[in-house]
Design a protein around this motif. Structure first.
Motif, PDB file in Angstrom:
ATOM      1  N   SER A 103       0.831  -1.207   0.000  1.00 11.32           N
ATOM      2  CA  SER A 103       0.000   0.000   0.000  1.00 11.32           C
ATOM      3  C   SER A 103       0.867   1.259   0.000  1.00 11.32           C
ATOM      4  O   SER A 103       0.595   2.209  -0.739  1.00 11.32           O
ATOM      5  N   CYS A 104       1.893   1.254   0.810  1.00  7.65           N
ATOM      6  CA  CYS A 104       2.816   2.387   0.863  1.00  7.65           C
ATOM      7  C   CYS A 104       3.517   2.581  -0.474  1.00  7.65           C
ATOM      8  O   CYS A 104       3.736   3.713  -0.917  1.00  7.65           O
ATOM      9  N   THR A 105       3.852   1.484  -1.148  1.00  6.28           N
ATOM     10  CA  THR A 105       4.514   1.569  -2.445  1.00  6.28           C
ATOM     11  C   THR A 105       3.608   2.228  -3.478  1.00  6.28           C
ATOM     12  O   THR A 105       4.034   3.124  -4.212  1.00  6.28           O
ATOM     13  N   VAL A 106       2.352   1.804  -3.530  1.00  2.26           N
ATOM     14  CA  VAL A 106       1.406   2.363  -4.505  1.00  2.26           C
ATOM     15  C   VAL A 106       1.113   3.825  -4.200  1.00  2.26           C
ATOM     16  O   VAL A 106       1.114   4.677  -5.101  1.00  2.26           O
ATOM     17  N   ILE A 107       0.875   4.148  -2.941  1.00  4.01           N
ATOM     18  CA  ILE A 107       0.581   5.533  -2.558  1.00  4.01           C
ATOM     19  C   ILE A 107       1.778   6.433  -2.855  1.00  4.01           C
ATOM     20  O   ILE A 107       1.614   7.559  -3.344  1.00  4.01           O
ATOM     21  N   SER A 108       2.979   5.956  -2.588  1.00  2.00           N
ATOM     22  CA  SER A 108       4.173   6.743  -2.859  1.00  2.00           C
ATOM     23  C   SER A 108       4.350   6.988  -4.353  1.00  2.00           C
ATOM     24  O   SER A 108       4.742   8.085  -4.765  1.00  2.00           O
ATOM     25  N   ALA A 109       4.059   5.994  -5.170  1.00  2.00           N
ATOM     26  CA  ALA A 109       4.195   6.165  -6.619  1.00  2.00           C
ATOM     27  C   ALA A 109       3.222   7.233  -7.129  1.00  2.00           C
ATOM     28  O   ALA A 109       3.600   8.104  -7.920  1.00  2.00           O
ATOM     29  N   PHE A 110       1.976   7.178  -6.671  1.00  2.00           N
ATOM     30  CA  PHE A 110       1.010   8.194  -7.088  1.00  2.00           C
ATOM     31  C   PHE A 110       1.379   9.571  -6.549  1.00  2.00           C
ATOM     32  O   PHE A 110       1.204  10.582  -7.235  1.00  2.00           O
ATOM     33  N   ALA A 111       1.881   9.644  -5.326  1.00  2.00           N
ATOM     34  CA  ALA A 111       2.278  10.930  -4.758  1.00  2.00           C
ATOM     35  C   ALA A 111       3.428  11.540  -5.539  1.00  2.00           C
ATOM     36  O   ALA A 111       3.448  12.753  -5.788  1.00  2.00           O
ATOM     37  N   ILE A 112       4.396  10.716  -5.946  1.00  2.00           N
ATOM     38  CA  ILE A 112       5.515  11.220  -6.741  1.00  2.00           C
ATOM     39  C   ILE A 112       5.017  11.780  -8.056  1.00  2.00           C
ATOM     40  O   ILE A 112       5.423  12.872  -8.480  1.00  2.00           O
ATOM     41  N   LEU A 113       4.106  11.072  -8.705  1.00  2.00           N
ATOM     42  CA  LEU A 113       3.563  11.524  -9.981  1.00  2.00           C
ATOM     43  C   LEU A 113       2.811  12.844  -9.838  1.00  2.00           C
ATOM     44  O   LEU A 113       3.077  13.812 -10.566  1.00  2.00           O
ATOM     45  N   LEU A 115       2.775  15.093  -7.292  1.00  2.00           N
ATOM     46  CA  LEU A 115       3.578  16.206  -6.787  1.00  2.00           C
ATOM     47  C   LEU A 115       4.595  16.687  -7.819  1.00  2.00           C
ATOM     48  O   LEU A 115       4.914  17.882  -7.858  1.00  2.00           O
ATOM     49  N   SER A 116       5.093  15.791  -8.658  1.00  2.00           N
ATOM     50  CA  SER A 116       6.017  16.227  -9.711  1.00  2.00           C
ATOM     51  C   SER A 116       5.326  17.144 -10.708  1.00  2.00           C
ATOM     52  O   SER A 116       5.892  18.164 -11.119  1.00  2.00           O
ATOM     53  N   VAL A 117       4.102  16.808 -11.073  1.00  2.00           N
ATOM     54  CA  VAL A 117       3.347  17.667 -11.988  1.00  2.00           C
ATOM     55  C   VAL A 117       3.076  19.022 -11.342  1.00  2.00           C
ATOM     56  O   VAL A 117       3.263  20.076 -11.972  1.00  2.00           O
ATOM     57  N   LEU A 118       2.655  19.024 -10.088  1.00  2.00           N
ATOM     58  CA  LEU A 118       2.420  20.289  -9.395  1.00  2.00           C
ATOM     59  C   LEU A 118       3.696  21.111  -9.273  1.00  2.00           C
ATOM     60  O   LEU A 118       3.684  22.338  -9.436  1.00  2.00           O
ATOM     61  N   PRO A 138       3.112  39.360  -8.212  1.00  2.00           N
ATOM     62  CA  PRO A 138       4.460  38.825  -7.983  1.00  2.00           C
ATOM     63  C   PRO A 138       4.326  37.378  -7.506  1.00  2.00           C
ATOM     64  O   PRO A 138       3.533  37.076  -6.627  1.00  2.00           O
ATOM     65  N   SER A 139       5.062  36.507  -8.122  1.00  2.00           N
ATOM     66  CA  SER A 139       4.878  35.090  -7.802  1.00  2.00           C
ATOM     67  C   SER A 139       6.112  34.526  -7.111  1.00  2.00           C
ATOM     68  O   SER A 139       7.232  34.956  -7.343  1.00  2.00           O
ATOM     69  N   ASN A 140       5.853  33.592  -6.254  1.00  2.00           N
ATOM     70  CA  ASN A 140       6.946  32.868  -5.601  1.00  2.00           C
ATOM     71  C   ASN A 140       6.863  31.388  -5.975  1.00  2.00           C
ATOM     72  O   ASN A 140       7.101  30.521  -5.157  1.00  2.00           O
ATOM     73  N   GLY A 141       6.523  31.119  -7.224  1.00  2.00           N
ATOM     74  CA  GLY A 141       6.386  29.759  -7.706  1.00  2.00           C
ATOM     75  C   GLY A 141       7.626  28.900  -7.563  1.00  2.00           C
ATOM     76  O   GLY A 141       7.522  27.743  -7.141  1.00  2.00           O
ATOM     77  N   PRO A 142       8.821  29.411  -7.901  1.00  2.00           N
ATOM     78  CA  PRO A 142      10.016  28.560  -7.752  1.00  2.00           C
ATOM     79  C   PRO A 142      10.300  28.137  -6.308  1.00  2.00           C
ATOM     80  O   PRO A 142      10.769  27.022  -6.073  1.00  2.00           O
ATOM     81  N   GLU A 143       9.977  28.994  -5.338  1.00  2.00           N
ATOM     82  CA  GLU A 143      10.185  28.611  -3.941  1.00  2.00           C
ATOM     83  C   GLU A 143       9.213  27.513  -3.536  1.00  2.00           C
ATOM     84  O   GLU A 143       9.573  26.569  -2.824  1.00  2.00           O
ATOM     85  N   VAL A 144       7.964  27.628  -3.992  1.00  2.00           N
ATOM     86  CA  VAL A 144       6.975  26.590  -3.702  1.00  2.00           C
ATOM     87  C   VAL A 144       7.384  25.289  -4.392  1.00  2.00           C
ATOM     88  O   VAL A 144       7.270  24.209  -3.814  1.00  2.00           O
ATOM     89  N   ALA A 145       7.865  25.395  -5.619  1.00  2.00           N
ATOM     90  CA  ALA A 145       8.292  24.209  -6.360  1.00  2.00           C
ATOM     91  C   ALA A 145       9.437  23.501  -5.647  1.00  2.00           C
ATOM     92  O   ALA A 145       9.478  22.260  -5.606  1.00  2.00           O
ATOM     93  N   ALA A 146      10.361  24.244  -5.080  1.00  2.00           N
ATOM     94  CA  ALA A 146      11.479  23.630  -4.356  1.00  2.00           C
ATOM     95  C   ALA A 146      10.969  22.826  -3.163  1.00  2.00           C
ATOM     96  O   ALA A 146      11.451  21.710  -2.905  1.00  2.00           O
ATOM     97  N   THR A 147       9.984  23.361  -2.449  1.00  2.00           N
ATOM     98  CA  THR A 147       9.410  22.651  -1.316  1.00  2.00           C
ATOM     99  C   THR A 147       8.686  21.389  -1.775  1.00  2.00           C
ATOM    100  O   THR A 147       8.794  20.327  -1.144  1.00  2.00           O
ATOM    101  N   ILE A 148       7.967  21.484  -2.878  1.00  2.00           N
ATOM    102  CA  ILE A 148       7.253  20.318  -3.401  1.00  2.00           C
ATOM    103  C   ILE A 148       8.239  19.250  -3.829  1.00  2.00           C
ATOM    104  O   ILE A 148       8.021  18.051  -3.590  1.00  2.00           O
ATOM    105  N   PHE A 149       9.353  19.629  -4.443  1.00  2.00           N
ATOM    106  CA  PHE A 149      10.331  18.640  -4.886  1.00  2.00           C
ATOM    107  C   PHE A 149      11.036  17.977  -3.708  1.00  2.00           C
ATOM    108  O   PHE A 149      11.467  16.817  -3.808  1.00  2.00           O
ATOM    109  N   ILE A 150      11.144  18.662  -2.576  1.00  2.00           N
ATOM    110  CA  ILE A 150      11.657  18.016  -1.361  1.00  2.00           C
ATOM    111  C   ILE A 150      10.705  16.906  -0.934  1.00  2.00           C
ATOM    112  O   ILE A 150      11.132  15.804  -0.562  1.00  2.00           O
TER     113      ILE A 150
END
Length: 87
Positions: free
Chosen positions: A12-22, A24-27, A45-57
Motif C-alpha cells: 500500500s505504501c509503495t502504490v501511494i508513494s508512486a502516485f504521490a511522486i507523480l 507532486l512532480s506535476v504540481l 508577484p509570484s513565488n512559484g520557484p520557492e513553492v516548487a522547491a518545497t514540493i520537490f523536497i
C-alpha cells in the motif's frame, strides 16, 4: 533479513508513494513555470520557484518511502517463496 512491516502495508505504501511522486512532480513543474492558475495570475508577484522547491523536497521523501516499502514488499515475496508460514 526479516521484513519490518506487513505485506499489505508495504505494498500500500509503495502504490501511494508512486502516485504521490507523480502528482507532486506535476504540481512542482507547474509552480516552477509560474502557471497563472496556481500563482494568482500574470500580474501578481509570484513565488512559484520557492513553492516548487518545497514540493520537490516532498517528492524526494516519497521516493525514499517508495524504495523502502518496495524493498519490504520484495522481502515478503522472497519469504513466501521459501515456504515460510505466515501467522
Amino acid at each position: 533479513m526479516k521484513p519490518l512491516v506487513g505485506a499489505m502495508q508495504a505494498w500500500s505504501c509503495t502504490v501511494i508513494s508512486a502516485f504521490a511522486i507523480l502528482i507532486l512532480s506535476v504540481l512542482g513543474l507547474l509552480f516552477r513555470n509560474n502557471h497563472p492558475e496556481l500563482v494568482g495570475g500574470d500580474e501578481d508577484p509570484s513565488n512559484g520557484p520557492e513553492v516548487a522547491a518545497t514540493i520537490f523536497i516532498a517528492v524526494f521523501i516519497y521516493a525514499g518511502f517508495l524504495v523502502f516499502c518496495g524493498l519490504q514488499g520484495l522481502l515478503h515475496v522472497r519469504e513466501n517463496r521459501r515456504g515460510a508460514i505466515a501467522l
